[in-house]
Design an enzyme around this catalytic site. Structure first.
Site: not given
Ligand code: UT7
Length: 323
Positions: A110, A250, A280
């Site tokens: 990225c 980004h 992204n």
């Molecule tokens: O491009 C360069 C690098 N990439 C990035 O910079 C991305 C960095 N990371 C992020 O943007 C975020 O971590 C994400 C958007 C990927 C995820 O957001 P988060 O707030 O960190 O969520 P999480 O991974 O901690 O997941 C929270 C909950 C989980 O459920 P439980 O375990 O709390 O019950 C996931 O299973 O959200 C759930 N979840 C979803 N729910 C509905 C994960 N993906 C989804 C989804 N829809 N698509």
């Protein structure tokens, strides 16, 4: 200096509501609140990194009044090339008919466009190029696991292109900062598909062929590294954030963008955001945003712009550019 820009995105658009139709358990509300994304462009059968890059490049060449025969170098930043060998840049060279150009890829995920522009500046400083085409182009949705809701809602496809020329009359790159930390590579990677774990039916079935990401960990590092990159580029340019007219970060997550802006002490109305429409797009995200900002008048002559990116590797970096 950046003498012209262009962009391209596939026609097909997938909205957040569209995931239900392909059996992904998610919601528009979750995606919008956690990422800021509303829709993304998805490559169709006729789209490729080469076709998207060529369309973006033609726009940039037209804006800079440069023809293909004048390009000395072509640098393509991509993590999703059409072929693993040869480079995406030579496929683009052939598509453009840029027969004089030396063409090669930069794989810095990225942060790729920032690394690519830094390399272009180096080629110009070394006297081996006068006119360099730098393109960030991705078809990430082709290396995405469409069964993994943690990642498949995030990515989109597209390309952004820039013509880089020697700085003149105070216009050009005022500072550049690039860093990497390979010890963290496995937080965002493709475990299979390369020489160590070649692509096999098992790698396709168990998902190791596709992008894997530990989102929460990547998030923390992205916030920290993008903040650091803003400070470094501003320090090196001897500028304070007050002198920045626009920040182009980004576009990975609106919450990362907001945290970066807050750290840099730049109000959100001076931060370019289009993640809602693209998701992204990795190396393409910054040059797509730059082209939108140029063509909508957000960047006028004399404007000072701070670019900042972070991605797999990890790689991160920043540029301060005067237009
Ligand atoms: O491009 C360069 C690098 N990439 C990035 O910079 C991305 C960095 N990371 C992020 O943007 C975020 O971590 C994400 C958007 C990927 C995820 O957001 P988060 O707030 O960190 O969520 P999480 O991974 O901690 O997941 C929270 C909950 C989980 O459920 P439980 O375990 O709390 O019950 C996931 O299973 O959200 C759930 N979840 C979803 N729910 C509905 C994960 N993906 C989804 C989804 N829809 N698509």
């Amino acid at each position: 200096m950046i003498a012209g820009t262009g962009r391209s995105a596939p026609e097909r658009v997938l909205t957040n509501d569209g995931f239900a139709a392909i059996g992904i358990e998610t919601s528009d509300e979750w995606i919008r609140e956690r990422t800021g994304i509303r829709s993304r462009h998805i490559a169709g059968p006729a789209d490729s990194v080469t076709s998207l890059a060529a369309a973006a490049a033609r726009g940039a060449m037209e804006a800079a009044a440069v023809n293909a025969g004048e390009l000395d170098s072509i640098v393509v930043a991509t993590a999703s090339p059409d072929h693993l060998l040869p480079a995406a840049a030579v496929e683009l060279q052939a598509a453009l008919g840029a027969s004089r150009a030396a063409a090669f890829d930069v794989n810095a995920a990225c942060a790729g466009w920032i690394f690519g522009v830094t390399v272009a500046e180096g080629l110009i400083a070394a006297g081996s190029a006068e006119t360099v085409l730098v393109v960030g182009a991705e078809t990430l949705t082709r290396i995405t696991n469409w069964k993994d809701r943690n990642t498949c809602v995030l990515f989109g496809d597209g390309a952004g292109a820039s013509i880089v020329k020697r700085a003149s009359r105070g216009r050009g790159i005022l500072s550049a900062y690039t860093r990497s930390d390979g010890t963290l590579a496995k937080l965002l990677w493709r475990p299979a598909g390369g020489g160590v774990n070649p692509v096999t039916p098992e790698a396709l079935a168990d998902g190791t062929f596709w992008i894997h990401m530990q989102g929460r960990e990547v998030f923390k590092h992205a916030v920290r590294s993008m903040a650091d990159a803003c400070d470094r580029a501003l320090d090196a340019a001897k500028l304070s954030s007050d002198s920045i007219d626009l920040v182009i970060p980004h576009q990975a997550n609106i919450r990362i963008i907001e945290a970066t802006a807050k750290h840099a002490n730049v109000p959100m109305d001076k931060v370019y955001v289009n993640i809602d429409r693209y998701g992204n797009t990795s190396a393409a995200s910054i040059p797509i945003a730059l082209d939108e900002a140029m063509r909508t008048g957000r960047i006028g002559e004399g404007a000072t712009v701070l670019f900042v990116g972070f991605g797999a590797g990890f790689t991160w970096g920043s540029l301060v550019v005067r237009f």
